[in-house]
Scaffold this motif. Structure first.
Motif, short mmCIF file in Angstrom:
data_model
loop_
_atom_site.label_atom_id
_atom_site.label_comp_id
_atom_site.label_asym_id
_atom_site.label_seq_id
_atom_site.Cartn_x
_atom_site.Cartn_y
_atom_site.Cartn_z
N ASP A 47 14.47 -4.82 -10.37
CA ASP A 47 13.69 -3.82 -11.08
C ASP A 47 12.27 -4.37 -11.27
N SER A 48 11.33 -3.81 -10.56
CA SER A 48 9.96 -4.33 -10.58
C SER A 48 9.26 -4.08 -11.91
N THR A 49 9.84 -3.26 -12.79
CA THR A 49 9.19 -2.96 -14.07
C THR A 49 9.56 -3.97 -15.16
N ARG A 50 10.50 -4.86 -14.87
CA ARG A 50 10.94 -5.80 -15.91
C ARG A 50 10.07 -7.04 -15.92
N ASP A 51 9.65 -7.45 -17.12
CA ASP A 51 8.93 -8.70 -17.22
C ASP A 51 9.93 -9.83 -17.50
N HIS A 52 9.44 -11.05 -17.57
CA HIS A 52 10.33 -12.21 -17.75
C HIS A 52 11.13 -12.13 -19.05
N PHE A 53 10.50 -11.65 -20.10
CA PHE A 53 11.18 -11.58 -21.39
C PHE A 53 12.34 -10.60 -21.33
N SER A 54 12.10 -9.45 -20.71
CA SER A 54 13.17 -8.45 -20.58
C SER A 54 14.30 -8.98 -19.72
N LEU A 55 13.95 -9.60 -18.60
CA LEU A 55 14.96 -10.12 -17.69
C LEU A 55 15.84 -11.17 -18.36
#
Length: 235
Positions: free
Chosen positions: A68-76
């Motif tokens: 998912d290209s919309t996820r940043d590191h924190f979300s991942l």
């Protein structure tokens, strides 16, 4: 009592191997390796909903989906977007994700899924390394707020600070004993601890310019730490 669709879903659930509950996907997203915004599974064509949580797999055919290209590191990494994070939970999340998407688990799967697992694993490794270290975490968080520190810049550092760094570097170059090396290490470690506490407060106050200044100083001391490591390596 059971509709055809519900019963089919139940049969799919029961076909999943024992112990797979923790790895069960929540949904399906993206239709192709190109990262399409479509919510259709690239393998079975099932329409899904936007990916959330651990939804790396299609819930119908279990095919690994594109990142998912919309996820940043924190979300991942399932972390609150904050400088202060629980590094123990970060490590646990990293291990959990690697058990889901590591390439070793896809050696008998299609080439598409092999390629996707490589992409996922690379993203997870990068996110973990970035968030684990205070300096890289701070720089990344700053970037998410639209502020970046160009490489090889003094960022208008005051002359007193630059003189302090110069003196430490000179002392390191001249160091000939283990005692002196340990002394320098202790000084740098204490400085980094102080700066880490200060930048944490700056982020809590949304003072991004102050955070930028402190992170720049941390980067200077990080360079000194690298020099110390190199000095310890026998020629």
């Amino acid at each position: 009592m059971w509709g055809g669709r519900n019963w089919a879903g139940l049969r799919v659930w029961r076909l999943w191997p024992a112990g797979a509950l923790a790895r069960r996907p929540l949904n399906c997203k993206d239709a192709s390796l190109a990262g399409s915004n479509s919510s259709r599974c690239w393998n079975c064509g099932r329409r899904g909903i936007p990916m959330r949580g651990n939804g790396f797999f299609c819930p119908q055919c279990r095919a690994l989906q594109p990142p998912d290209s919309t996820r940043d590191h924190f979300s991942l990494m399932d972390c609150k977007r904050s400088f202060r994070i629980d590094t123990v939970k970060l490590q646990q999340r990293y291990q959990q994700l690697q058990r889901l998407i590591h390439p070793d688990f896809f050696s008998q799967r299609s080439q598409t899924e092999k390629d996707l697992s490589e992409k996922h694993s690379t993203l997870v490794n990068d996110a973990y390394k970035t968030l684990l270290a205070p300096l890289s975490r701070g720089l990344y968080l700053l970037k998410l707020h639209g502020v970046e520190i160009p490489e090889k810049t003094d960022y208008e550092m005051d002359s007193q600070f630059l003189m302090e760094i110069m003196e430490i570097n000179e002392k390191l170059v001249e160091a000939q004993s283990e005692a002196v090396m340990k002394e320098i290490e202790s000084i740098v470690r204490a400085k980094q601890k102080e700066l880490t506490d200060n930048v944490s407060r700056a982020f809590e106050q949304d003072d991004f310019e102050k955070a930028k200044e402190i992170l720049t100083k941390m980067r200077y001391f990080s360079n000194v730490e690298e020099k110390i490591k190199l000095k310890k390596i026998p020629l």
